[in-house]
Enzyme design. Sequence first.
Site, PDB file in Angstrom:
ATOM      1  N   ASP A 135       0.866  -1.169   0.000  1.00  0.00           N
ATOM      2  CA  ASP A 135       0.000   0.000   0.000  1.00  0.00           C
ATOM      3  C   ASP A 135       0.916   1.237   0.000  1.00  0.00           C
ATOM      4  OD1 ASP A 135      -2.289   1.722   0.548  1.00  0.00           O
ATOM      5  OD2 ASP A 135      -1.510   1.830   2.597  1.00  0.00           O
ATOM      6  N   ASP A 188      -0.217   5.182   0.892  1.00  0.00           N
ATOM      7  CA  ASP A 188      -0.461   6.207   1.920  1.00  0.00           C
ATOM      8  C   ASP A 188      -0.560   5.573   3.299  1.00  0.00           C
ATOM      9  OD1 ASP A 188      -0.632   8.562   0.220  1.00  0.00           O
ATOM     10  OD2 ASP A 188      -2.386   7.556  -0.629  1.00  0.00           O
ATOM     11  N   GLY A 233      -9.679  10.494  -2.804  1.00  0.00           N
ATOM     12  CA  GLY A 233      -9.819  11.926  -2.574  1.00  0.00           C
ATOM     13  C   GLY A 233     -11.127  12.502  -3.105  1.00  0.00           C
ATOM     14  N   LYS A 234     -11.529  12.106  -4.303  1.00  0.00           N
ATOM     15  CA  LYS A 234     -12.785  12.630  -4.864  1.00  0.00           C
ATOM     16  C   LYS A 234     -13.970  12.159  -4.033  1.00  0.00           C
ATOM     17  CE  LYS A 234     -11.897  11.007  -9.104  1.00  0.00           C
ATOM     18  NZ  LYS A 234     -10.459  10.656  -9.059  1.00  0.00           N
ATOM     19  N   GLU A 235     -13.908  10.887  -3.637  1.00  0.00           N
ATOM     20  CA  GLU A 235     -14.978  10.320  -2.814  1.00  0.00           C
ATOM     21  C   GLU A 235     -15.023  11.008  -1.447  1.00  0.00           C
ATOM     22  OE1 GLU A 235     -12.653   8.738  -4.510  1.00  0.00           O
ATOM     23  OE2 GLU A 235     -13.649   7.308  -5.839  1.00  0.00           O
ATOM     24  N   ARG A 236     -13.837  11.380  -0.948  1.00  0.00           N
ATOM     25  CA  ARG A 236     -13.750  12.047   0.363  1.00  0.00           C
ATOM     26  C   ARG A 236     -14.387  13.436   0.294  1.00  0.00           C
ATOM     27  NH1 ARG A 236      -8.088  11.109   1.813  1.00  0.00           N
ATOM     28  NH2 ARG A 236      -8.907   8.997   1.987  1.00  0.00           N
ATOM     29  N   ASN A 296       0.480  10.524  -8.057  1.00  0.00           N
ATOM     30  CA  ASN A 296       0.960  10.710  -6.683  1.00  0.00           C
ATOM     31  C   ASN A 296       1.960   9.623  -6.289  1.00  0.00           C
ATOM     32  OD1 ASN A 296      -0.790  12.832  -6.527  1.00  0.00           O
ATOM     33  ND2 ASN A 296      -2.278  11.821  -5.204  1.00  0.00           N
TER      34      ASN A 296
HETATM   35  C1  XBP Z   1      -5.264   6.308   0.909  1.00  0.00           C
HETATM   36  C2  XBP Z   1      -6.369   7.115   0.456  1.00  0.00           C
HETATM   37  C3  XBP Z   1      -6.187   8.092  -0.614  1.00  0.00           C
HETATM   38  C4  XBP Z   1      -5.514   9.396  -0.256  1.00  0.00           C
HETATM   39  C5  XBP Z   1      -5.906  10.473  -1.233  1.00  0.00           C
HETATM   40  O1  XBP Z   1      -4.850   5.438  -0.104  1.00  0.00           O
HETATM   41  O2  XBP Z   1      -7.465   6.922   0.901  1.00  0.00           O
HETATM   42  O3  XBP Z   1      -7.464   8.384  -1.022  1.00  0.00           O
HETATM   43  O4  XBP Z   1      -5.907   9.839   1.023  1.00  0.00           O
HETATM   44  O5  XBP Z   1      -5.529  10.152  -2.526  1.00  0.00           O
HETATM   45  P1  XBP Z   1      -3.918   4.118   0.146  1.00  0.00           P
HETATM   46  P2  XBP Z   1      -6.283  10.801  -3.798  1.00  0.00           P
HETATM   47  O6  XBP Z   1      -3.709   3.953   1.603  1.00  0.00           O
HETATM   48  O7  XBP Z   1      -4.673   3.007  -0.495  1.00  0.00           O
HETATM   49  O8  XBP Z   1      -2.618   4.393  -0.564  1.00  0.00           O
HETATM   50  O9  XBP Z   1      -6.737  12.179  -3.431  1.00  0.00           O
HETATM   51  O10 XBP Z   1      -5.229  10.803  -4.879  1.00  0.00           O
HETATM   52  O11 XBP Z   1      -7.455   9.905  -4.127  1.00  0.00           O
HETATM   53 MG    MG Z   2      -3.006   3.208   3.342  1.00  0.00          MG
END
Ligand code: XBP
Ligand code: MG
Length: 255
Positions: A10, A12, A54-57, A129
């Site tokens: 993963d 983030d 992010g868009k969903e958030r 990203n």
């Molecule tokens: C974590 C997430 C991502 C980021 C935002 O992803 O939920 O949505 O917070 O990224 P992971 P975007 O742990 O699966 O890497 O704004 O690019 O969607």
């Molecule tokens: Mg993560």
Amino acid sequence: MKHLKAVIFDVDGTLAETERDGHRLAFNRAFAEAGLNWHWDETLYGQLLAVTGGKERIQYYLDNFHTQCGTTRDALLTIAKLHADKTRHYRTILQQQTIGLRPGVQRLITELKSEGIRLAIATTTTPENVTALITATLGEPALQWFDYIAAGDMVPAKKPAADIFNLCLQQLDLVATDCLVIEDSANGLLAARSAGLTTLITANGYTLDEDFHGAICVLDQLGEPGLPATVLAGLPIKGDYVTAQTLRELHEQAN
Ligand code: XBP
Ligand code: MG
């Protein structure tokens, strides 16, 4: 006995602590740039992290918190535009190299690579990203170390759905029992487990209290020599930090 052929990371929260001082700041900069008086503080952002993507958030925030924002400008803005701006700000933050990899990540990736264990990524975040984070931390050539990077909107349903891991397995031409996943969140764990994957958790400040039932092992970090990892749940590990051999042993016990 099944041999460990690939480790799927993963991004983030797992490779790096990107959420609080990366994504969150980028969202806030995009909101400010758009003239919106929205501000996601650290606590609110922790709640919003329950929604992956992010868009969903942003959509979730509009649906559930919008009445508290005191703005009337949202109708003029699309989520896609806000999110594109947020991605630009996020990449700038990464280029400033203020966010490093979590302890043990570079060491483990290097070791896995040298031992011929394949590397892949399965993440909810946007592909650019991932490129920016890897380039800023490991250098651009490191992008080639990963046999496949599954990211963002490549699949219809984001974590906790299994889609991103299934896509990754398909592209690697491997089955779930060939692989081990390293994740940081309950949503990531659910996604990986739904794809049948053995999952090691390295929790962080935002995810520490989440439900990691089903993980083979839950740690506070991968650890380094002189910076021991603490086992929070699941199977114990030998030694103070996670190595390729640790992952082989956990994978063997799970399969
Ligand atoms: C974590 C997430 C991502 C980021 C935002 O992803 O939920 O949505 O917070 O990224 P992971 P975007 O742990 O699966 O890497 O704004 O690019 O969607
Ligand atoms: Mg993560």
